[in-house]
Design a protein around this motif. Structure first.
Motif, short mmCIF file in Angstrom:
data_model
loop_
_atom_site.label_atom_id
_atom_site.label_comp_id
_atom_site.label_asym_id
_atom_site.label_seq_id
_atom_site.Cartn_x
_atom_site.Cartn_y
_atom_site.Cartn_z
N SER A 23 9.22 -50.21 34.60
CA SER A 23 9.75 -50.25 35.96
C SER A 23 10.03 -51.67 36.45
N LEU A 24 9.47 -52.68 35.75
CA LEU A 24 9.69 -54.07 36.16
C LEU A 24 10.27 -54.92 35.04
N TRP A 221 0.64 -61.76 39.66
CA TRP A 221 1.76 -60.92 39.23
C TRP A 221 2.32 -61.38 37.89
N ASP A 256 -1.42 -53.28 44.40
CA ASP A 256 0.03 -53.15 44.58
C ASP A 256 0.74 -52.97 43.24
N PHE A 257 0.23 -53.63 42.21
CA PHE A 257 0.83 -53.51 40.89
C PHE A 257 0.69 -52.07 40.37
N GLN A 260 3.08 -49.74 42.11
CA GLN A 260 4.48 -49.90 41.71
C GLN A 260 4.74 -49.48 40.27
N THR A 261 3.73 -49.64 39.39
CA THR A 261 3.97 -49.42 37.96
C THR A 261 3.15 -48.30 37.34
#
Length: 332
Positions: A23-24, A221, A256-257, A260-261
């Motif tokens: 996703s990133l 990050w 948060d990581f 998101q993932t």
């Protein structure tokens, strides 16, 4: 903080080769894309961050919850010796203490790991054989990280070949502070690949040298995008090490990581955490920021040595009602 044992950790989805989850993957496709992403992260409200860390540190943990927290903290300690004067005898003694922290009380949990230099990994493995205690090894030219990549990878290969379960690597802070994020990313991914499937990777930022909270957020990050299994505050070799504020910031980053993932990453504050009161404050930060999923030594560790002795003394006081003093524990 719940007094019930956390559930067993669930494996996270595996990132693609090269570290970044699918996703990133676009943000790590080029140096410019990585820079745009890292500098596009929200700026840190330093006053708000520090105020929240102080506020959470005032929470009162009593009786049964305190006993649970002490045992949990003991189980999260990476018992560490990283001195030029380390000997096989000292490492064996440390391994024995990690396996059975309190020889007079078999109910005391084992520590999470013993952390040593690569040349002491084989000795440490023998000392903890048959136990749940892992062997971690610092590598990549610890603590400065100032060496060619080939030397760093040789350091890692030596430790993994000797049986290390975990590798604690240091990033090149000079490259990071110069804005050469791609160099740092590529080194982390190379170390991760060298670890293979046999060793988990902890990435040390040396937060005391990163100067700003924004840099700590970017480093967090960057480490996670490159495939870190853990992000770690410090080497314990500089003046400013783990603090409630910088650990809170890193906990927010892993939260948060994962949102998101779908990938869960551990956190390890190291250096300067010496008392049971300190350790419990950090556990409150974990509980209130990322929740019970991280209240397990698979996802949260303390890099400390003197902390274990204080935890054992406070544990004994809760059990007997009296304080035994420093002679109750071994001198490391």
């Amino acid at each position: 903080m719940s007094s019930t044992a956390p559930t067993s950790p669930q494996p996270s989805p595996a990132p693609e080769r090269g570290g970044a989850p699918a996703s990133l993957s676009d943000v790590t496709a080029s140096d410019s894309a990585l820079r745009r992403f890292l500098h596009g992260l929200p700026g840190v409200d330093a006053v708000g961050l520090e105020a929240r860390a102080v506020s959470l540190g005032t929470r009162s943990i009593k009786t049964t919850a305190k006993a649970y927290a002490i045992d949990l903290a003991i189980s999260m300690v990476d018992l560490t010796t990283l001195e030029g004067a380390d000997t096989p005898g000292k490492v064996r003694a440390l391994g024995a203490k990690a396996v059975r922290p309190d020889p007079s009380d078999r109910t005391a949990p084992a520590a999470a790991a013993v952390c040593v230099y690569p040349d002491m990994v084989a000795t440490a493995k023998e000392a903890v054989a048959g136990s749940t205690v892992k062997v971690a090894s610092v590598a990549t030219a610890f603590p400065a990280g100032r060496a060619p990549l080939a030397v760093k990878l040789a350091d890692v290969r030596e430790a993994v070949a000797a049986g290390a379960d975990e590798i604690d690597m240091v990033i090149d802070r000079g490259a990071f502070l110069a804005g050469n994020y791609r160099k740092v990313f590529d080194e982390i991914t190379a170390v991760k690949e060298t670890c293979g499937t046999s060793a988990r990777l902890k990435v040390i930022f040396e937060t005391g040298e990163l100067s700003t909270y924004d840099n700590i957020r970017r480093a967090s990050w960057l480490g996670m995008l490159a495939g870190a299994d853990f992000i770690k505050t410090s080497t314990g070799k500089v003046a400013v090490n783990a603090t409630p504020a910088n650990t809170l910031l890193m906990l927010e980053a892993v939260r948060d990581f994962r949102a998101q993932t779908g990938v869960q990453v551990g956190v390890k504050p190291a250096g300067g955490i010496r008392t049971t009161k300190d350790a419990i404050k950090f556990l409150v930060l974990v509980n209130e920021t990322v929740g019970e999923d991280w209240l397990d030594n698979h996802w949260f560790r303390f890099g400390a040595s003197s902390l274990l002795n204080d935890l054992l003394m406070q544990r004994q006081k809760l059990a007997t009602g009296r304080y035994s003093g420093p002679d109750y524990v071994t001198v490391d």
